[in-house]
Design a protein around this motif. Structure first.
Motif, PDB file in Angstrom:
ATOM      1  N   ASN A  76     -49.524 -17.730 -55.846  1.00 43.80           N
ATOM      2  CA  ASN A  76     -49.729 -16.886 -54.585  1.00 43.80           C
ATOM      3  C   ASN A  76     -48.575 -16.478 -54.138  1.00 43.80           C
ATOM      4  O   ASN A  76     -48.333 -15.531 -52.915  1.00 43.80           O
ATOM      5  CB  ASN A  76     -50.714 -17.404 -53.611  1.00 43.80           C
ATOM      6  CG  ASN A  76     -51.711 -17.831 -54.127  1.00 43.80           C
ATOM      7  OD1 ASN A  76     -52.632 -17.012 -54.901  1.00 43.80           O
ATOM      8  ND2 ASN A  76     -52.634 -19.075 -53.753  1.00 43.80           N
ATOM      9  N   ASP A  77     -47.198 -16.677 -54.674  1.00 46.23           N
ATOM     10  CA  ASP A  77     -46.005 -16.347 -54.134  1.00 46.23           C
ATOM     11  C   ASP A  77     -45.786 -14.840 -54.246  1.00 46.23           C
ATOM     12  O   ASP A  77     -46.200 -14.085 -55.387  1.00 46.23           O
ATOM     13  CB  ASP A  77     -44.749 -17.147 -54.834  1.00 46.23           C
ATOM     14  CG  ASP A  77     -44.862 -18.467 -54.149  1.00 46.23           C
ATOM     15  OD1 ASP A  77     -45.326 -18.782 -53.329  1.00 46.23           O
ATOM     16  OD2 ASP A  77     -44.066 -19.316 -54.770  1.00 46.23           O
ATOM     17  N   LEU A  78     -44.821 -14.370 -53.464  1.00 46.31           N
ATOM     18  CA  LEU A  78     -44.349 -12.929 -53.660  1.00 46.31           C
ATOM     19  C   LEU A  78     -43.648 -12.697 -55.014  1.00 46.31           C
ATOM     20  O   LEU A  78     -42.700 -13.586 -55.288  1.00 46.31           O
ATOM     21  CB  LEU A  78     -43.635 -12.437 -52.541  1.00 46.31           C
ATOM     22  CG  LEU A  78     -43.392 -10.981 -52.220  1.00 46.31           C
ATOM     23  CD1 LEU A  78     -44.920 -10.235 -51.920  1.00 46.31           C
ATOM     24  CD2 LEU A  78     -42.631 -10.693 -50.971  1.00 46.31           C
ATOM     25  N   VAL A  79     -43.907 -11.764 -55.849  1.00 50.68           N
ATOM     26  CA  VAL A  79     -43.197 -11.745 -56.951  1.00 50.68           C
ATOM     27  C   VAL A  79     -42.070 -10.722 -57.032  1.00 50.68           C
ATOM     28  O   VAL A  79     -42.384  -9.622 -56.581  1.00 50.68           O
ATOM     29  CB  VAL A  79     -44.417 -11.449 -58.224  1.00 50.68           C
ATOM     30  CG1 VAL A  79     -43.768 -11.160 -59.686  1.00 50.68           C
ATOM     31  CG2 VAL A  79     -45.276 -12.781 -58.051  1.00 50.68           C
ATOM     32  N   PRO A  80     -41.003 -10.921 -57.651  1.00 51.68           N
ATOM     33  CA  PRO A  80     -40.021  -9.992 -57.892  1.00 51.68           C
ATOM     34  C   PRO A  80     -40.282  -8.775 -58.767  1.00 51.68           C
ATOM     35  O   PRO A  80     -41.180  -8.861 -59.788  1.00 51.68           O
ATOM     36  CB  PRO A  80     -38.917 -10.389 -58.589  1.00 51.68           C
ATOM     37  CG  PRO A  80     -39.039 -11.902 -58.569  1.00 51.68           C
ATOM     38  CD  PRO A  80     -40.612 -12.151 -58.330  1.00 51.68           C
ATOM     39  N   ASP A  81     -40.233  -7.532 -58.407  1.00 56.31           N
ATOM     40  CA  ASP A  81     -40.708  -6.213 -59.070  1.00 56.31           C
ATOM     41  C   ASP A  81     -39.966  -6.024 -60.292  1.00 56.31           C
ATOM     42  O   ASP A  81     -39.069  -5.175 -60.398  1.00 56.31           O
ATOM     43  CB  ASP A  81     -40.766  -4.966 -58.288  1.00 56.31           C
ATOM     44  CG  ASP A  81     -41.628  -4.059 -59.026  1.00 56.31           C
ATOM     45  OD1 ASP A  81     -42.351  -4.106 -60.068  1.00 56.31           O
ATOM     46  OD2 ASP A  81     -41.492  -2.973 -58.665  1.00 56.31           O
ATOM     47  N   LEU A  82     -40.266  -6.840 -61.482  1.00 55.35           N
ATOM     48  CA  LEU A  82     -39.366  -6.751 -62.648  1.00 55.35           C
ATOM     49  C   LEU A  82     -40.486  -6.766 -63.866  1.00 55.35           C
ATOM     50  O   LEU A  82     -41.242  -7.282 -64.071  1.00 55.35           O
ATOM     51  CB  LEU A  82     -38.286  -7.951 -62.984  1.00 55.35           C
ATOM     52  CG  LEU A  82     -37.456  -8.263 -61.868  1.00 55.35           C
ATOM     53  CD1 LEU A  82     -36.820  -9.831 -61.931  1.00 55.35           C
ATOM     54  CD2 LEU A  82     -36.296  -7.286 -62.051  1.00 55.35           C
ATOM     55  N   PRO A  83     -40.009  -5.706 -64.778  1.00 54.81           N
ATOM     56  CA  PRO A  83     -40.923  -5.539 -65.953  1.00 54.81           C
ATOM     57  C   PRO A  83     -40.916  -6.820 -67.021  1.00 54.81           C
ATOM     58  O   PRO A  83     -39.769  -7.440 -66.849  1.00 54.81           O
ATOM     59  CB  PRO A  83     -40.560  -4.115 -66.563  1.00 54.81           C
ATOM     60  CG  PRO A  83     -38.967  -4.282 -66.171  1.00 54.81           C
ATOM     61  CD  PRO A  83     -38.893  -4.926 -64.738  1.00 54.81           C
ATOM     62  N   GLY A  84     -41.781  -7.056 -67.811  1.00 55.17           N
ATOM     63  CA  GLY A  84     -41.652  -8.005 -68.807  1.00 55.17           C
ATOM     64  C   GLY A  84     -40.470  -7.742 -69.864  1.00 55.17           C
ATOM     65  O   GLY A  84     -40.083  -6.314 -70.014  1.00 55.17           O
ATOM     66  N   ALA A  85     -39.781  -8.597 -70.061  1.00 55.06           N
ATOM     67  CA  ALA A  85     -38.680  -8.480 -71.314  1.00 55.06           C
ATOM     68  C   ALA A  85     -39.429  -8.566 -72.559  1.00 55.06           C
ATOM     69  O   ALA A  85     -40.071  -9.344 -73.043  1.00 55.06           O
ATOM     70  CB  ALA A  85     -37.809  -9.863 -71.171  1.00 55.06           C
TER      71      ALA A  85
END
Length: 137
Positions: A76-85
């Protein structure tokens, strides 16, 4: 007791370089406990992944890891907006598949520059199981 699953490693040496295998040395109280490779699982007698430290080494590569950036995320944590590698799922997709007692341990080894396109926090990914099933002998 926790269980670490070294889920994936996706890093390459330079642009268009070959993929690099990363080994992880796991330390508790400055003592080496175990070295693991991708897809290995290990039970550790600690209360939290925060009781451990890690050292990352590149296997058969002339490149060296940069200073690691590590992040631990619960479902449930806030997730960095990064695409999958590469072909990996996004961080959010992986978190969505975790149980409440699991965490995602992310590591960036390629750069410390958060504005770089190489910064994806998916150079090393581990799943931390905080409620492993342990069988008595």
């Amino acid at each position: 007791m926790i269980e670490l699953l070294y889920l994936a490693s996706q890093i390459q040496c330079g642009t268009n370089g070959s993929p690099i295998n990363v080994n992880i040395d796991i330390y508790q109280n400055s003592q080496l406990v175990r070295t693991i490779s991708v897809e290995e699982k290990v039970l550790l007698p600690v209360d939290s992944v925060r009781d451990l430290t890690f050292k990352y080494s590149f296997v058969n590569s002339s490149c060296n890891p940069s200073t690691p950036t590590e992040m631990v995320l619960a479902p449930n944590d806030l997730v960095p907006d990064l695409p999958g590698a590469y072909e990996q799922q996004s961080i959010q997709e992986i978190l969505d598949g975790l149980n409440d007692y699991e965490e995602l341990f992310l590591v960036e080894l390629g750069t410390t520059n958060t504005a770089s396109s190489a910064y994806d926090l998916q150079d090393v990914m581990m799943i931390v199981n905080n409620n492993p099933v342990v069988f008595a002998d």
